[in-house]
Design an enzyme around this catalytic site. Structure first.
Site, mmCIF file in Angstrom:
data_model
loop_
_atom_site.group_PDB
_atom_site.id
_atom_site.type_symbol
_atom_site.label_atom_id
_atom_site.label_comp_id
_atom_site.label_asym_id
_atom_site.label_seq_id
_atom_site.Cartn_x
_atom_site.Cartn_y
_atom_site.Cartn_z
ATOM 1 N N GLU A 93 0.915 -1.108 -0.046
ATOM 2 C CA GLU A 93 0.023 -0.103 0.085
ATOM 3 C C GLU A 93 0.870 1.249 0.057
ATOM 4 O O GLU A 93 1.893 1.186 0.625
ATOM 5 C CB GLU A 93 -0.871 -0.154 1.277
ATOM 6 C CG GLU A 93 -2.051 1.099 1.313
ATOM 7 C CD GLU A 93 -2.714 0.850 2.806
ATOM 8 O OE1 GLU A 93 -2.809 -0.298 3.105
ATOM 9 O OE2 GLU A 93 -3.067 1.802 3.284
ATOM 10 N N CYS A 106 4.011 8.508 0.589
ATOM 11 C CA CYS A 106 4.261 7.434 1.578
ATOM 12 C C CYS A 106 4.282 6.084 0.998
ATOM 13 O O CYS A 106 3.355 5.556 0.587
ATOM 14 C CB CYS A 106 3.295 7.550 2.643
ATOM 15 S SG CYS A 106 3.229 6.354 4.187
ATOM 16 N N CYS A 113 5.072 -6.819 8.174
ATOM 17 C CA CYS A 113 6.292 -6.322 9.243
ATOM 18 C C CYS A 113 6.364 -7.357 10.503
ATOM 19 O O CYS A 113 5.178 -7.883 10.803
ATOM 20 C CB CYS A 113 5.640 -4.947 9.853
ATOM 21 S SG CYS A 113 6.832 -4.076 10.957
ATOM 22 N N CYS A 117 4.000 -3.822 16.882
ATOM 23 C CA CYS A 117 3.500 -2.508 17.531
ATOM 24 C C CYS A 117 2.045 -2.793 17.850
ATOM 25 O O CYS A 117 1.217 -3.108 16.755
ATOM 26 C CB CYS A 117 3.760 -1.121 16.857
ATOM 27 S SG CYS A 117 5.590 -0.956 16.668
ATOM 28 N N CYS A 120 -0.751 -1.115 15.507
ATOM 29 C CA CYS A 120 -0.508 -1.172 14.091
ATOM 30 C C CYS A 120 -1.025 -2.148 13.204
ATOM 31 O O CYS A 120 -1.027 -3.111 13.553
ATOM 32 C CB CYS A 120 0.903 -1.167 13.981
ATOM 33 S SG CYS A 120 1.247 -0.833 12.039
ATOM 34 N N CYS A 334 -3.287 3.012 9.027
ATOM 35 C CA CYS A 334 -2.329 2.726 8.130
ATOM 36 C C CYS A 334 -2.129 1.171 7.750
ATOM 37 O O CYS A 334 -2.350 0.467 8.531
ATOM 38 C CB CYS A 334 -1.266 3.085 8.401
ATOM 39 S SG CYS A 334 -1.055 4.651 9.527
HETATM 40 N N1 SAH Z 1 8.354 0.865 11.122
HETATM 41 C C1 SAH Z 1 8.413 1.994 10.976
HETATM 42 C C2 SAH Z 1 7.443 3.238 9.943
HETATM 43 C C3 SAH Z 1 6.238 2.278 9.570
HETATM 44 S S1 SAH Z 1 4.860 2.799 10.746
HETATM 45 C C4 SAH Z 1 8.082 2.913 12.343
HETATM 46 O O1 SAH Z 1 7.550 2.187 13.304
HETATM 47 O O2 SAH Z 1 8.026 4.054 12.431
HETATM 48 C C5 SAH Z 1 4.820 4.546 10.560
HETATM 49 C C6 SAH Z 1 4.052 5.358 11.697
HETATM 50 O O3 SAH Z 1 2.812 5.182 11.913
HETATM 51 C C7 SAH Z 1 4.825 4.772 13.090
HETATM 52 O O4 SAH Z 1 4.985 6.102 13.681
HETATM 53 C C8 SAH Z 1 3.725 4.169 13.604
HETATM 54 O O5 SAH Z 1 4.184 3.750 14.906
HETATM 55 C C9 SAH Z 1 2.509 4.758 13.135
HETATM 56 N N2 SAH Z 1 1.253 3.770 13.298
HETATM 57 C C10 SAH Z 1 0.993 2.719 12.951
HETATM 58 N N3 SAH Z 1 -0.300 2.337 13.182
HETATM 59 C C11 SAH Z 1 -0.694 3.522 13.581
HETATM 60 C C12 SAH Z 1 -2.423 3.657 13.969
HETATM 61 N N4 SAH Z 1 -3.048 2.873 14.140
HETATM 62 N N5 SAH Z 1 -2.558 4.992 14.696
HETATM 63 C C13 SAH Z 1 -1.493 6.083 14.389
HETATM 64 N N6 SAH Z 1 -0.194 5.710 14.078
HETATM 65 C C14 SAH Z 1 0.024 4.437 13.609
#
Ligand code: SAH
Length: 348
Positions: A93, A106, A113, A117, A120, A334
């Protein structure tokens, strides 16, 4: 023999490939321009290369090209979400955001991944594979071509952990900023990481002009561990030291991403602790009201709580902004467009 992935090759490497096919090295420059400036999708388009040369290329090389399976356009602000098919049936995506200062794309760095987290969507199905440099470039190329508008900024903030695909990331940065390609300034490239400390240190030594964004999301070790499993491997202290080191070596201000999760990390005490942690560091904090995903119970902080959090940080003289939501009407969190596509495929 494996076909050569020529779209992932630097101009120097491409010269060798071209020579090995019995052609003059200057042909490499033409080929590179077809791929990285004219954004060609097939060898047939490359009309200033001889038919014989194109035939040889077709036999021994692949020209990585992504196909858009779905494009959703926001009626509010023109933001577009792209779902791209890779040659092996996987999907990624990417998002085009239109700002006054230019178009920002983006992109994803991996299929899925490993980082886990908690809030996410991209990590729920786990990790499948790394993207190639060509697959990262292609996300930008296809969006520029489809939209007909120049891309001026790139953020590596889509699915995947870019520093977990380190060599590819570096190659991508060099190629997208190369004057023989799209020539996007490194200052307009942001790489977001959950905090892989050894790779952050390596990146600092590359002395690039890109912006490093660190996904912090918590103001204490304990709270960070609850949201981000990677925090157990690299502590918040180690991560912040790596950020200081990055700033000292590159002179580039760090961006901290902080997803505000209702009742988890959004108290006034959290804001105070965060200000304390970042004291003396040249940085900018980006507050992101968390995007709730259906697989988890996390909720977005109230508007008032978000405002108070921002005020508290400002009181401590921390640069802070609340991330403007783009494409609200086409948004899930995302990674959700890809996820809903996969879920549908598995159901059918
Ligand atoms: N792996 C990298 C980049 C991808 S995530 C990282 O962790 O930075 C990009 C950003 O989106 C990160 O800051 C992540 O924590 C955030 N993110 C992921 N899921 C999210 C959600 N449901 N709401 C808000 N931010 C989110």
């Amino acid at each position: 023999m494996e076909p050569t992935d020529i779209k992932s090759q630097s101009l120097e490497e491409l010269k060798k490939t071209v020579e090995a096919l019995g052609e003059k090295p200057f042909r490499a420059k033409q080929l590179y321009e077809w791929m990285h400036v004219k954004l060609a999708k097939s060898f047939e388009e490359m009309t200033n290369l001889s038919m014989t040369f194109r035939g040889k290329l077709k036999e021994s090389c692949i020209l990585t090209t992504l196909t858009a399976l779905d494009v959703q356009t926001s009626k509010i602000d023109g933001t577009q979400k792209y779902l791209f098919a890779l040659h092996d049936g996987n999907v990624v995506e990417s998002v085009l955001m239109r700002y006054k200062h230019g178009n920002s794309v983006c992109i994803s760095s991996q299929v899925g991944c490993k980082m886990g987290c908690r809030f996410c969507a991209s990590t729920i199905g786990g990790w499948t594979r790394n993207l190639t440099p060509a697959e990262m470039l292609e996300q930008v190329y296809r969006i520029q071509e489809t939209s007909g508008e120049r891309v001026s900024n790139v953020v590596v903030m889509g699915t995947g952990e870019p520093l977990d695909n380190y060599d590819t990331l570096l190659r991508f940065i060099h190629m997208i900023s190369d004057e023989n390609g799209l020539h996007i300034s490194q200052r307009n490239i942001t790489v977001s990481t959950c905090g892989l400390v050894p790779k952050m240190e390596a990146l600092a030594d590359e002395k690039l002009q890109i912006t490093l964004a660190l996904s912090l999301h918590a103001s204490s070790q304990e709270k960070r561990e609850a949201l981000m499993p990677i925090a157990k491997k690299y502590t918040i202290t180690q991560v912040l030291n790596a950020c200081r080191n990055y700033y000292e070596k590159t002179g580039r201000r760090i961006t901290f991403e902080y997803a505000l999760v209702g009742g988890e990390n959004d108290s006034q005490e959290d804001a105070r602790r965060l200000a304390q942690l970042l004291k003396g560091l040249n940085c900018h904090v980006n507050l992101i009201p968390v995007n709730p995903i259906k697989e988890r119970s996390y909720v977005r902080s109230d508007k008032k709580v978000i405002g108070n959090f921002q005020n508290k940080l400002e009181k401590y003289q921390i640069n802070v902004t609340i991330r403007r939501e783009m494409g609200r009407d086409i948004d899930g969190a995302c990674g959700q467009l890809r996820k809903s596509y996969i879920d549908k495929k598995e159901d059918s």
